[in-house]
Design a protein around this motif. Structure first.
Motif, PDB file in Angstrom:
ATOM      1  N   VAL A   1       0.844  -1.203   0.000  1.00  9.43           N
ATOM      2  CA  VAL A   1       0.000   0.000   0.000  1.00  9.43           C
ATOM      3  C   VAL A   1       0.877   1.250   0.000  1.00  9.43           C
ATOM      4  O   VAL A   1       0.655   2.184  -0.771  1.00  9.43           O
ATOM      5  N   THR A   2       1.883   1.265   0.858  1.00  8.43           N
ATOM      6  CA  THR A   2       2.770   2.427   0.948  1.00  8.43           C
ATOM      7  C   THR A   2       3.481   2.668  -0.382  1.00  8.43           C
ATOM      8  O   THR A   2       3.559   3.808  -0.846  1.00  8.43           O
ATOM      9  N   ASP A   3       3.985   1.615  -1.007  1.00 11.20           N
ATOM     10  CA  ASP A   3       4.662   1.763  -2.303  1.00 11.20           C
ATOM     11  C   ASP A   3       3.717   2.309  -3.371  1.00 11.20           C
ATOM     12  O   ASP A   3       4.081   3.206  -4.133  1.00 11.20           O
ATOM     13  N   ILE A   4       2.509   1.763  -3.437  1.00 11.62           N
ATOM     14  CA  ILE A   4       1.551   2.222  -4.443  1.00 11.62           C
ATOM     15  C   ILE A   4       1.189   3.679  -4.220  1.00 11.62           C
ATOM     16  O   ILE A   4       1.164   4.485  -5.157  1.00 11.62           O
ATOM     17  N   LEU A   5       0.910   4.040  -2.966  1.00 15.78           N
ATOM     18  CA  LEU A   5       0.573   5.438  -2.669  1.00 15.78           C
ATOM     19  C   LEU A   5       1.726   6.366  -3.016  1.00 15.78           C
ATOM     20  O   LEU A   5       1.519   7.446  -3.580  1.00 15.78           O
ATOM     21  N   GLN A   6       2.943   5.961  -2.686  1.00 14.90           N
ATOM     22  CA  GLN A   6       4.107   6.797  -2.974  1.00 14.90           C
ATOM     23  C   GLN A   6       4.285   6.982  -4.482  1.00 14.90           C
ATOM     24  O   GLN A   6       4.538   8.090  -4.954  1.00 14.90           O
ATOM     25  N   GLN A   7       4.137   5.910  -5.236  1.00 16.44           N
ATOM     26  CA  GLN A   7       4.337   5.977  -6.689  1.00 16.44           C
ATOM     27  C   GLN A   7       3.226   6.747  -7.407  1.00 16.44           C
ATOM     28  O   GLN A   7       3.486   7.508  -8.318  1.00 16.44           O
ATOM     29  N   GLU A   8       1.985   6.526  -6.992  1.00 14.62           N
ATOM     30  CA  GLU A   8       0.869   7.068  -7.742  1.00 14.62           C
ATOM     31  C   GLU A   8       0.304   8.365  -7.197  1.00 14.62           C
ATOM     32  O   GLU A   8      -0.406   9.072  -7.906  1.00 14.62           O
ATOM     33  N   PHE A   9       0.566   8.692  -5.957  1.00 16.49           N
ATOM     34  CA  PHE A   9      -0.066   9.857  -5.351  1.00 16.49           C
ATOM     35  C   PHE A   9       0.929  10.727  -4.600  1.00 16.49           C
ATOM     36  O   PHE A   9       0.746  11.918  -4.491  1.00 16.49           O
ATOM     37  N   GLY A  10       1.972  10.113  -4.077  1.00 19.28           N
ATOM     38  CA  GLY A  10       2.931  10.844  -3.256  1.00 19.28           C
ATOM     39  C   GLY A  10       2.425  10.951  -1.833  1.00 19.28           C
ATOM     40  O   GLY A  10       1.247  11.225  -1.613  1.00 19.28           O
ATOM     41  N   ILE A  11       3.289  10.725  -0.878  1.00 26.54           N
ATOM     42  CA  ILE A  11       2.899  10.760   0.536  1.00 26.54           C
ATOM     43  C   ILE A  11       3.506  11.970   1.240  1.00 26.54           C
ATOM     44  O   ILE A  11       2.868  12.585   2.092  1.00 26.54           O
ATOM     45  N   ALA A  12       4.713  12.335   0.874  1.00 29.04           N
ATOM     46  CA  ALA A  12       5.425  13.428   1.552  1.00 29.04           C
ATOM     47  C   ALA A  12       4.567  14.693   1.572  1.00 29.04           C
ATOM     48  O   ALA A  12       4.043  15.128   0.539  1.00 29.04           O
ATOM     49  N   GLY A  13       4.421  15.257   2.764  1.00 23.33           N
ATOM     50  CA  GLY A  13       3.699  16.511   2.925  1.00 23.33           C
ATOM     51  C   GLY A  13       2.184  16.370   2.925  1.00 23.33           C
ATOM     52  O   GLY A  13       1.477  17.334   3.188  1.00 23.33           O
ATOM     53  N   ARG A  14       1.661  15.207   2.636  1.00 25.20           N
ATOM     54  CA  ARG A  14       0.203  15.012   2.577  1.00 25.20           C
ATOM     55  C   ARG A  14      -0.346  14.601   3.942  1.00 25.20           C
ATOM     56  O   ARG A  14       0.368  14.075   4.782  1.00 25.20           O
ATOM     57  N   THR A  15      -1.646  14.823   4.102  1.00 26.60           N
ATOM     58  CA  THR A  15      -2.330  14.366   5.309  1.00 26.60           C
ATOM     59  C   THR A  15      -2.904  12.987   5.020  1.00 26.60           C
ATOM     60  O   THR A  15      -3.648  12.804   4.060  1.00 26.60           O
ATOM     61  N   VAL A  16      -2.519  12.026   5.859  1.00 26.28           N
ATOM     62  CA  VAL A  16      -2.928  10.635   5.682  1.00 26.28           C
ATOM     63  C   VAL A  16      -3.683  10.191   6.925  1.00 26.28           C
ATOM     64  O   VAL A  16      -3.200  10.373   8.038  1.00 26.28           O
ATOM     65  N   SER A  17      -4.868   9.609   6.727  1.00 29.73           N
ATOM     66  CA  SER A  17      -5.635   9.044   7.833  1.00 29.73           C
ATOM     67  C   SER A  17      -5.638   7.534   7.727  1.00 29.73           C
ATOM     68  O   SER A  17      -5.849   6.984   6.643  1.00 29.73           O
ATOM     69  N   VAL A  18      -5.394   6.881   8.853  1.00 27.45           N
ATOM     70  CA  VAL A  18      -5.473   5.422   8.953  1.00 27.45           C
ATOM     71  C   VAL A  18      -6.601   5.124   9.926  1.00 27.45           C
ATOM     72  O   VAL A  18      -6.573   5.571  11.076  1.00 27.45           O
ATOM     73  N   VAL A  19      -7.598   4.380   9.448  1.00 24.61           N
ATOM     74  CA  VAL A  19      -8.729   4.005  10.290  1.00 24.61           C
ATOM     75  C   VAL A  19      -8.458   2.603  10.808  1.00 24.61           C
ATOM     76  O   VAL A  19      -8.436   1.647  10.038  1.00 24.61           O
ATOM     77  N   GLY A  20      -8.203   2.504  12.105  1.00 20.92           N
ATOM     78  CA  GLY A  20      -7.895   1.217  12.717  1.00 20.92           C
ATOM     79  C   GLY A  20      -6.484   1.209  13.270  1.00 20.92           C
ATOM     80  O   GLY A  20      -5.558   1.706  12.629  1.00 20.92           O
ATOM     81  N   ALA A  21      -6.335   0.653  14.475  1.00 21.98           N
ATOM     82  CA  ALA A  21      -5.022   0.629  15.121  1.00 21.98           C
ATOM     83  C   ALA A  21      -4.639  -0.790  15.535  1.00 21.98           C
ATOM     84  O   ALA A  21      -3.914  -0.983  16.502  1.00 21.98           O
ATOM     85  N   GLY A  22      -5.112  -1.770  14.779  1.00 19.87           N
ATOM     86  CA  GLY A  22      -4.696  -3.147  15.030  1.00 19.87           C
ATOM     87  C   GLY A  22      -3.340  -3.396  14.381  1.00 19.87           C
ATOM     88  O   GLY A  22      -2.584  -2.459  14.094  1.00 19.87           O
ATOM     89  N   LYS A  23      -3.026  -4.643  14.138  1.00 17.91           N
ATOM     90  CA  LYS A  23      -1.736  -5.020  13.538  1.00 17.91           C
ATOM     91  C   LYS A  23      -1.528  -4.339  12.186  1.00 17.91           C
ATOM     92  O   LYS A  23      -0.480  -3.760  11.920  1.00 17.91           O
ATOM     93  N   MET A  24      -2.541  -4.411  11.319  1.00 18.19           N
ATOM     94  CA  MET A  24      -2.411  -3.822   9.986  1.00 18.19           C
ATOM     95  C   MET A  24      -2.259  -2.307  10.067  1.00 18.19           C
ATOM     96  O   MET A  24      -1.406  -1.721   9.396  1.00 18.19           O
TER      97      MET A  24
END
Length: 189
Positions: free
Chosen positions: A16-39
């Motif tokens: 997921v991280t690789d795809i987001l980085q390649q297709e959308f870019g992560i640096a400087g963006r606001t990212v929300s993760v719903v869920g705090a389990g293992k994944m």
């Protein structure tokens, strides 16, 4: 000789991280993760390395990701606000009820990227019809992961052959050294 054994991710959070980085870019963006389990925890670990501007974790009280990560914790009641603030929203829960239905993700969604790695899915399939957003679903990721696993198995077989060839080379060199020692010993006695 080298193999491509280290290529291709085989964990969902790293993929997921690789795809987001390649297709959308992560640096400087606001990212929300719903869920705090293992994944969710693994996602935060990978995402943090890509320097997001802000990392929001939406989780029930008591489900806290390790303190070593710089995250903005929010309760589930803040989900709609977190979606509005985020460029990227990733769901990683085991909730049996969709966390987002069509009305929750309507509004100003220009160029938002949603990733649903929940099982069962957390983003209602009706959201696929919203043209201004992109949704990456677990089904797509599983296909990529299977392909990567097959490639890795092939590379492991290549690596096994290379290791066996190298062992034979080492064995030959050791026999040569042993023969030199024996010959040297014959002439010195």
């Amino acid at each position: 000789e080298k193999t491509a054994i280290s290529e291709g991710k085989v964990s969902i959070p790293s993929l997921v991280t690789d795809i987001l980085q390649q297709e959308f870019g992560i640096a400087g963006r606001t990212v929300s993760v719903v869920g705090a389990g293992k994944m969710g925890t693994d996602l935060v670990k990978y995402l943090e390395k890509e320097s997001p501007g802000r990392l929001i974790v939406i989780a029930h009280p008591g489900k806290r990701i390790m303190a070593e990560y710089k995250v903005d914790y929010r309760p589930p009641s803040e989900l709609v606000n977190a979606i509005r603030e985020s460029d990227i929203v990733i769901t990683a829960t085991s909730s049996k009820v969709p966390l987002r239905n069509d009305h929750m993700i309507r509004g100003d969604l220009s160029s938002k990227f949603f990733v649903d790695i929940s099982f069962p899915p957390n983003i209602d399939y009706s959201a696929d019809e919203i043209p201004s957003i992109r949704i990456l679903r677990l089904e797509s990721l599983n296909r990529i992961l299977r392909e990567n696993q097959i490639k890795k198995r092939e590379e492991v077989e290549k690596a096994d052959i290379l290791v066996m060839e190298e062992l034979e080379n080492i064995k030959g060199k050791l026999l040569d050294l042993l023969a030199e020692d024996v010959i040297s010993e014959m002439y010195t006695t």
